[in-house]
Enzyme design. Structure first.
Site, short mmCIF file in Angstrom:
data_model
loop_
_atom_site.label_atom_id
_atom_site.label_comp_id
_atom_site.label_asym_id
_atom_site.label_seq_id
_atom_site.Cartn_x
_atom_site.Cartn_y
_atom_site.Cartn_z
N GLU A 1 4.76 -6.23 1.71
CA GLU A 1 4.22 -6.62 0.40
C GLU A 1 4.04 -5.42 -0.53
OE1 GLU A 1 0.44 -8.32 1.44
OE2 GLU A 1 1.31 -10.10 2.33
N PRO A 2 5.09 -4.69 -0.86
CA PRO A 2 4.90 -3.53 -1.72
C PRO A 2 4.64 -3.94 -3.17
CG PRO A 2 7.23 -3.86 -1.29
CD PRO A 2 6.50 -4.91 -0.52
N GLY A 3 3.74 -3.25 -3.81
CA GLY A 3 3.49 -3.49 -5.25
C GLY A 3 3.70 -2.20 -6.00
N ARG A 4 2.68 -1.32 -5.89
CA ARG A 4 2.67 -0.06 -6.63
C ARG A 4 3.92 0.79 -6.40
NH1 ARG A 4 -2.40 2.70 -7.33
NH2 ARG A 4 -3.17 1.34 -5.70
N GLY B 1 0.78 -1.24 0.00
CA GLY B 1 0.00 0.00 0.00
C GLY B 1 0.81 1.28 0.00
N TYR C 1 -11.71 4.07 -11.28
CA TYR C 1 -11.53 4.74 -9.98
C TYR C 1 -11.55 6.26 -10.08
CZ TYR C 1 -9.13 0.23 -9.16
OH TYR C 1 -8.79 -1.08 -9.10
N TYR D 1 -1.00 -1.70 -11.92
CA TYR D 1 -2.43 -1.86 -12.20
C TYR D 1 -2.79 -1.28 -13.57
CZ TYR D 1 -2.00 -2.90 -7.28
OH TYR D 1 -1.58 -3.44 -6.09
N CYS E 1 -16.40 1.59 -27.43
CA CYS E 1 -17.80 2.07 -27.47
C CYS E 1 -18.38 2.20 -26.07
CB CYS E 1 -18.64 1.13 -28.31
SG CYS E 1 -18.04 1.07 -29.98
N GLU E 2 -17.85 3.09 -25.30
CA GLU E 2 -18.33 3.38 -23.94
C GLU E 2 -18.00 4.83 -23.65
OE1 GLU E 2 -19.43 1.16 -21.44
OE2 GLU E 2 -19.00 -0.74 -22.46
N1 LLP Z 1 -0.95 -7.02 -0.31
C1 LLP Z 1 -2.26 -7.28 -0.43
C2 LLP Z 1 -2.87 -8.29 0.41
C3 LLP Z 1 -3.02 -6.56 -1.38
O1 LLP Z 1 -4.32 -6.80 -1.50
C4 LLP Z 1 -2.40 -5.58 -2.18
C5 LLP Z 1 -3.16 -4.82 -3.19
C6 LLP Z 1 -1.01 -5.37 -2.02
C7 LLP Z 1 -0.32 -6.10 -1.07
C8 LLP Z 1 -0.24 -4.39 -2.85
O2 LLP Z 1 -0.67 -3.07 -2.67
P1 LLP Z 1 0.23 -1.90 -3.33
O3 LLP Z 1 1.55 -1.89 -2.63
O4 LLP Z 1 0.36 -2.21 -4.77
O5 LLP Z 1 -0.55 -0.66 -3.09
N2 LLP Z 1 -6.27 -1.84 -8.74
C9 LLP Z 1 -6.12 -0.82 -7.73
C10 LLP Z 1 -5.27 -1.31 -6.56
C11 LLP Z 1 -5.78 -2.59 -5.93
C12 LLP Z 1 -4.90 -3.07 -4.81
C13 LLP Z 1 -5.24 -4.44 -4.41
N3 LLP Z 1 -4.41 -5.00 -3.39
C14 LLP Z 1 -5.56 0.44 -8.36
O6 LLP Z 1 -5.37 0.46 -9.58
O7 LLP Z 1 -5.34 1.43 -7.67
#
Ligand code: LLP
Length: 426
Positions: A274-277, A240, A317, A385, A356-357
């Site tokens: 658990e970093p993603g974004r 997050g 979003y 994402y 077409c939206e």
């Molecule tokens: N861990 C868990 C359990 C999660 O559900 C998520 C994201 C992450 C880690 C990674 O979060 P991050 O570090 O990437 O913020 N599609 C949406 C975001 C959905 C996030 C879902 N879970 C968007 O485009 O903003």
């Protein structure tokens, strides 16, 4: 922070002009910068180094196997949320003992695949799921490791309601008040060693304060559990951390760590993050070519060859991505990446795709330099994402993914063909 910049009026990804890449590979296309990925991963790793955390990159944000390999080579583990993501992690050579598996709806098949792979931990989200996990582990004659995902009832008001996960009213985890009961009834299972807690409070979280609140509550829970004879060994603080959709919008890894590390120091816990974004977002741009420019009432539409099928975040979003021409006119200054920036001679436009939206837009009411057919447009901060949420709606083959490394690039996912889209039906 990223390694995309304008030089002599041309947008570069590291040492390559993006226009030169798409001259060969076409548009729309996702272009990623390896140096940016590495930068963000290592910033997080070094900011949290004192805790010796296991960093489990969240695959869902940008899942290409080649990206996962880059991160694995840096020592990353993986956070997976489906059997498919587990397959990707393993295909990328991910170490099973650095994989955590979250998700409220794990099927028997997915659970069995993860048991067979020997993952580090299941992040269990309900009593029923726990019972099912125990049954399946028992059938296989093995003992698995689990963390209970608790819902600390904390959230950041800036997080979109669709991506809030740490509030009581979401489907994720169990309420923190129910956690004690959970351990009392299920905590001594013979097939599942339940000795860990998982939280994930949402995405993106633009300050460290929600983490501080959630971790503080969770540590109190861990103290109580330990007093009751449940030796909690691991805490997974989820993902997050935010990214820069605009210049300087997100705290640095050091700022998050500055507030989080002191809470966790000396607690005798193995820490998972658990970093993603925060790793993938600023690593990617979506490149698209202007097809047509037209008016509709008072509105100016710039119609590009990318669409909501390529990047659904604005439609889904209301997300705002900074976008700008990849090639500047003579005398034009490189823009600051600020949504409200108004370049000289700007026109207010909606950037839309060909689907077409009416919800098919990449940006609305944006002040941009006048654009014409054939111009190349870059949508920034599209690494997370972006491609992973793309679809083939309107039978639009998905864009390629391209990874730049210094002055070279590789197509890490080829452009889909019509045949790729139709073949499963024939
Ligand atoms: N861990 C868990 C359990 C999660 O559900 C998520 C994201 C992450 C880690 C990674 O979060 P991050 O570090 O990437 O913020 N599609 C949406 C975001 C959905 C996030 C879902 N879970 C968007 O485009 O903003």
């Amino acid at each position: 922070m990223d390694f995309f910049s304008y030089r002599n009026g041309r947008l570069y990804c590291e040492e390559l002009a993006v226009a030169d890449i798409v001259a060969r590979e076409g548009t729309p296309a996702y272009v990623y910068s390896k140096a940016t990925l590495v930068h963000h991963y290592t910033s997080i790793a070094s900011a949290f180094a004192e805790l010796k955390p296991t960093i489990c990159y969240s695959i869902k944000s940008l899942a290409n196997v080649n990206i996962l390999r880059v991160l694995r080579d840096l020592g990353s583990g993986f956070d997976v949320t489906s059997g498919g993501e587990l397959a990707r992690a393993l295909a990328a050579g991910g170490q099973a003992d650095k994989i955590v598996f979250a998700g409220v709806g794990k099927t028997d098949r997915e659970i069995c695949e993860a048991i067979d792979a020997g993952i580090m931990a299941f992040n269990v989200e309900s009593e029923e799921e726990f019972a099912n996990l125990s049954r399946l582990a028992g059938q296989k004659g093995t003992r698995v490791h689990a963390a209970l995902r608790v819902n600390p009832d904390v959230y950041d008001p800036k997080t979109h309601t669709y991506t809030v996960t740490g509030k009581k009213e979401t489907k994720f985890g169990v309420d923190i008040e129910r956690a004690m009961k959970f351990f009392q009834t299920l905590g001594k299972d013979k097939n599942v060693l339940l000795d860990a807690i998982h939280i994930h409070i949402g995405s993106p979280i633009y300050s460290s304060q929600p983490y501080v609140q959630a971790i503080t509550k969770t540590l109190e829970l861990i103290d109580r559990l330990r007093e009751m004879g449940f030796p909690i060994e691991m805490l997974d603080i989820g993902g997050g951390f935010a990214a820069d959709y605009e210049e300087g919008a997100s705290p640095s890894a050091l700022q998050y760590a500055g507030d989080i590390v002191p809470l966790l120091r000396g607690k005798g816990l193995r820490i998972v993050i658990e970093p993603g974004r925060s790793i993938s977002c600023n690593s990617g741009v979506l490149l698209s070519e202007v097809q047509y420019v037209k008016k509709g009432g008072d509105r100016n539409f710039v119609i590009v060859d990318a669409a909501m099928t390529d990047l659904i975040r604005p439609a889904f979003y209301g997300a705002k991505h900074f976008l700008y021409p990849a090639q500047l006119e003579p005398g034009q200054e490189p823009p600051p990446r600020k949504m409200e920036y108004v370049p000289p001679g700007a026109v207010k436009v909606d950037i839309v795709g060909g689907v077409c939206e009416s919800s098919d837009f990449l940006a609305k009411d944006r002040m941009l330099p006048p654009m014409k057919r054939g111009d190349l447009l870059a949508v920034f901060s599209a690494g997370a994402y972006g491609f992973v949420m793309s679809s083939q709606y309107n039978t639009r083959p998905r864009a390629p993914e391209i990874l730049v490394d210094g002055s070279g690039y590789r197509v890490i996912r080829r452009r889909e063909t019509y045949q790729d889209v139709i073949a499963p039906e024939l």
